[in-house]
Scaffold this motif. Sequence first.
Motif, mmCIF file in Angstrom:
data_model
loop_
_atom_site.group_PDB
_atom_site.id
_atom_site.type_symbol
_atom_site.label_atom_id
_atom_site.label_comp_id
_atom_site.label_asym_id
_atom_site.label_seq_id
_atom_site.Cartn_x
_atom_site.Cartn_y
_atom_site.Cartn_z
ATOM 1 N N ALA A 63 0.832 -1.213 0.000
ATOM 2 C CA ALA A 63 0.000 0.000 0.000
ATOM 3 C C ALA A 63 0.865 1.262 0.000
ATOM 4 O O ALA A 63 0.553 2.238 -0.695
ATOM 5 C CB ALA A 63 -0.931 -0.003 1.210
ATOM 6 N N ALA A 67 0.700 3.943 -2.923
ATOM 7 C CA ALA A 67 0.331 5.329 -2.624
ATOM 8 C C ALA A 67 1.449 6.284 -3.024
ATOM 9 O O ALA A 67 1.192 7.375 -3.545
ATOM 10 C CB ALA A 67 0.003 5.475 -1.144
ATOM 11 N N ALA A 70 1.397 6.613 -6.794
ATOM 12 C CA ALA A 70 0.270 7.454 -7.205
ATOM 13 C C ALA A 70 0.552 8.925 -6.908
ATOM 14 O O ALA A 70 0.237 9.803 -7.722
ATOM 15 C CB ALA A 70 -1.004 7.005 -6.502
ATOM 16 N N ALA A 71 1.182 9.191 -5.765
ATOM 17 C CA ALA A 71 1.502 10.581 -5.416
ATOM 18 C C ALA A 71 2.513 11.176 -6.382
ATOM 19 O O ALA A 71 2.392 12.334 -6.798
ATOM 20 C CB ALA A 71 2.034 10.649 -3.986
ATOM 21 N N GLY A 88 -0.214 11.038 3.462
ATOM 22 C CA GLY A 88 -1.170 10.125 2.831
ATOM 23 C C GLY A 88 -0.604 8.724 2.674
ATOM 24 O O GLY A 88 -1.293 7.733 2.906
ATOM 25 N N CYS A 89 0.670 8.648 2.301
ATOM 26 C CA CYS A 89 1.326 7.339 2.155
ATOM 27 C C CYS A 89 1.400 6.626 3.496
ATOM 28 O O CYS A 89 1.134 5.420 3.593
ATOM 29 C CB CYS A 89 2.729 7.497 1.577
ATOM 30 N N THR A 92 -2.072 5.478 4.526
ATOM 31 C CA THR A 92 -2.451 4.315 3.712
ATOM 32 C C THR A 92 -1.758 3.053 4.207
ATOM 33 O O THR A 92 -2.371 1.992 4.307
ATOM 34 C CB THR A 92 -2.106 4.574 2.233
#
Length: 119
Positions: A63, A67, A70-71, A88-89, A92
Amino acid sequence: MNIEIADQADLDRAETLVSWLQRPHLDRVTVTMPGLDDTERDRAARAIRHLFNDCGCTWAAVAFVAAGAAAVLYGPSGGRAVAVAAAGCLTTAVAAKLLGLAWSRRRLLARLRSLHSAS
């Protein structure tokens, strides 16, 4: 910690050790229940040991990497965006770790209960 599962009482004791966040680390699991051949006993012992010792880190790592990717690929740039992406990472990864622990707990209980019905 070592456990031996030889009968229903041992299965019941093992089930009491299955917690979501406080599972003990098992060095060795031995299954000697009647009604199972040697292959089934070894397979059950390996699975139970693996599930007891599962910490959810694999889920968290996957995850975190997803993440992070994706960021980097889709997120805005700049100092504040990097801080938000890092938070956020981390969030997650923690959520995935907790989901991984819940999933392994569920599988562990199912595996122990399948031994209940096998004997």
